[in-house]
Design an enzyme around this catalytic site. Structure first.
Site, short mmCIF file in Angstrom:
data_model
loop_
_atom_site.label_atom_id
_atom_site.label_comp_id
_atom_site.label_asym_id
_atom_site.label_seq_id
_atom_site.Cartn_x
_atom_site.Cartn_y
_atom_site.Cartn_z
N GLY A 88 0.92 -1.26 0.05
CA GLY A 88 -0.09 0.00 0.00
C GLY A 88 0.89 1.13 0.09
CB CYS A 121 5.29 -3.89 0.21
SG CYS A 121 6.10 -2.32 0.01
CE1 TYR A 122 1.21 1.20 5.76
CE2 TYR A 122 -0.42 -0.41 5.47
CZ TYR A 122 -0.04 0.55 5.98
OH TYR A 122 -0.93 0.93 7.11
CG HIS A 182 6.50 -5.73 -4.29
ND1 HIS A 182 4.90 -5.80 -3.95
CD2 HIS A 182 6.95 -4.92 -4.11
CE1 HIS A 182 4.85 -4.49 -3.47
NE2 HIS A 182 5.87 -4.08 -3.34
CD GLU A 226 3.40 -8.62 -5.16
OE1 GLU A 226 3.87 -9.38 -4.52
OE2 GLU A 226 2.99 -7.50 -4.97
N GLY A 278 -20.91 -10.54 -27.64
CA GLY A 278 -20.12 -11.27 -28.48
C GLY A 278 -18.60 -11.15 -28.04
CB VAL A 333 -14.32 -13.32 -24.08
CG1 VAL A 333 -13.35 -12.57 -23.04
CG2 VAL A 333 -14.15 -14.92 -23.40
CG ASP A 334 -15.71 -10.69 -20.03
OD1 ASP A 334 -14.99 -11.46 -20.24
OD2 ASP A 334 -15.44 -9.38 -19.66
CB SER A 335 -21.69 -10.72 -22.88
OG SER A 335 -21.34 -10.61 -24.14
CB SER A 336 -19.27 -15.11 -25.53
OG SER A 336 -19.49 -14.23 -26.41
CE LYS A 340 -11.50 -10.79 -20.98
NZ LYS A 340 -12.51 -9.67 -21.02
#
Ligand code: XMP
Length: 510
Positions: A54, A81-82, A168, A170, A223, A225-228, A366
């Site tokens: 943070g 970190c923080y 970090h 990550e 159309g 990817v998410d709504s499909s 995603k």
């Protein structure tokens, strides 16, 4: 299923931390530090917690804190970190501002000892980004890593299973970051690693099958990817009781509307209403050149068209949306400056009456949505589809939008995409497309003078679209695309390649 809580103290890498955990097949969820109590944490039965970084200093009284009883709650903790400094501070250690001890970027670290560093060599490279540092380690903790400037780059209390790293893990630049997460998740927290987004989606489909039996569900399908993927999950759950409304605003890429319709109606048998509203949208956009006005007009018109369709279907029980986890997390944060007003279907609930809002993907990142799409048999062209802005080609046509310009851009864009894909580069750049500028220039074809538009080609590489680099496409791909566009698309006499990164440019031109 094991769950890890990522307690967010305002760090820029919080989502990345959650993804790193999920990559090891352990489910992680993010909560802002002010949005959850210790009681709630205990009731959810987490296997471990990660305190994120943070921007604050722990000795600033206004900095974000957490109930220090969490240290004795019996849940393993990793502070980053923080988050590391906060653990030191809460446990009675000292955090000091570094006079010239701040470290930024790749840093050599000496690590050893403690469960967190199992299989991490004594010397490796980590990624640092800090000013404050832990100057006195609290009772019960041992220093387990140091750097040239940082006397405590990591500390641990094996008894209470509390660990802290100043760097970090990550970030990919930390060589053994993955190993550190693995040690924390499996050795320290005792997780099993059985998280699978596809199984998770099956569970959700099963739940919808029960709770939505016999009820009508409405979804706006773009159309993308998410709504499909959301549409296919719901189709599996409620079949023909799902109605998808696909608004074709006439600003889609070449043949895209037909492809979406064909995929959903013919291949999957989804109950789909396609609304061909191109003339209507182009009519509203006539004479408009201001980018924000274009976006607003399309957003408003989209809602109007959708609303009219919904009115014909009658009352629906549920409205479904393809919201994904980063949207959920981001909508919980403070407002940032509006660079471009994004148009998504997120505004719809205000105008349609329904009893339940369902968001089948709200817990997924995603890449996990893509995995679910593959599991459900969505064609790879849709699973791996590059992002496409809601306002479509409108934000890629500079100046006034006319049917002719839309046609010219569709052709140029299709050629560019064919050339990138034909060169085997389609998984290379994260987004690539053509733009129709409003600059015209003189050219020559045969013996005649031409005066056509300039098309700009754009390809970017990015992790999150917040920042992006222009992609170094091979010259021969650019050459082929340029030659074909100027030869095959009447109206374009010049092609340029956009070599701007974001920032200061944006991905789209408008
Ligand atoms: P910018 O241009 O802001 O784009 O750098 C970042 C990413 O967002 C996409 N984009 C949009 N997506 N509605 C969307 O759903 C929009 O209005 C919109 N505008 C930009 C853009 O294509 C890129 O992937």
């Amino acid at each position: 299923m094991d769950r890890i809580l990522v307690l967010d103290f305002g760090g820029q890498y919080s989502q990345l931390i959650a993804r790193r955990v999920r990559e090891q097949r352990v489910y992680a969820e993010i909560e802002p530090c002010g949005g959850i109590s210790l009681q709630e944490i205990l009731s959810r039965g987490y296997s471990g917690m990660i305190f994120t970084g943070g921007p604050n200093s722990v000795y600033d009284p206004a900095s974000p804190r957490f109930d220090s009883a969490v240290l004795d709650a019996g849940i393993p903790i990793l502070g980053i970190c923080y988050g590391a400094q906060l653990i030191a501070h809460m446990a009675g250690g000292t955090v000091s501002p570094a006079e010239n001890g701040s470290e930024y970027g790749r840093t050599a670290v000496n690590a050893g000892g403690g469960a967190l560093f199992r299989d991490v060599p004594p010397q490796s490279v980590c990624w640092m980004s800090h000013t404050d540092f832990i100057s006195a380690v609290p009772a019960g903790f041992e220093v387990t890593a140091v750097t040239d400037k940082c006397p405590c780059a990591a500390m641990g209390d094996d008894e209470r299973k509390i660990y802290a790293v100043q760097f970090h893990p990550e970030v990919t630049h930390t060589e053994y970051g993955r190993q550190i997460f693995s040690n924390f998740l499996f050795d320290i927290c005792g997780c099993v690693g059985d998280w699978d987004p596809a199984d998770f989606a099956e569970g959700i489909i099963e739940e919808y099958r029960r709770s939505l039996a016999g009820k009508k569900v409405l979804l706006a399908l773009s159309g993308g990817v998410d709504s499909s993927v959301a549409a296919l999950m719901l189709h599996r759950a409620v079949g023909r009781n799902l109605t998808c409304v696909f608004v074709d605003h006439g600003l889609l890429r070449k043949d895209e509307g037909d492809f979406v319709e064909d995929t959903f109606r013919r291949i999957f048998g989804v109950n789909l209403i396609r609304v061909n509203a191109g003339d209507r949208f182009l009519g509203k956009l006539a004479g408009i050149t201001d980018p924000e006005r274009k976006r607003k007009i399309i957003g408003e018109e989209f809602i109007r068209v959708f609303e009219e369709q919904a009115g014909r279907i009658g009352r629906v029980h549920a409205l479904a949306q393809g919201t994904i986890y980063p949207d959920v997390i981001e909508s919980g944060k403070g407002a940032s400056a509006v660079i471009k007003s994004h148009h998504n279907v997120g505004g719809l609930p205000d105008v349609i009456s329904f009893d339940r809002l369902i968001e089948p993907l709200r817990d997924l990142f995603k890449d996990e949505v893509r995995a679910v799409g593959s599991m459900l048999g969505l064609p790879p062209e849709l699973v791996w589809r590059q992002p496409f802005p809601g306002p479509g080609l409108a934000v890629r046509i500079m100046g006034e939008i006319t049917p002719e310009k839309v046609r010219i851009l569709q052709e140029a864009d299709a050629i560019f995409r064919q050339e990138v894909e034909g060169a085997g580069l389609d998984r290379g750049p994260d987004q690539y497309f053509a733009v129709l500028t409003d600059t015209r220039s003189v050219g020559v074809m045969g013996d005649a003078r031409t005066y056509g538009y300039t098309a700009a080609l754009r390809a970017v590489s990015t992790d999150d679209f917040m920042t992006a680099e222009w992609t170094r496409l091979p010259y021969d791909v650019l050459e082929r695309a340029s030659r074909r566009i100027t030869n095959e698309v009447p109206g374009i006499s010049r092609v340029v390649y956009d070599i701007s990164s974001k920032p200061p440019a944006t991905v789209e031109w408008e």
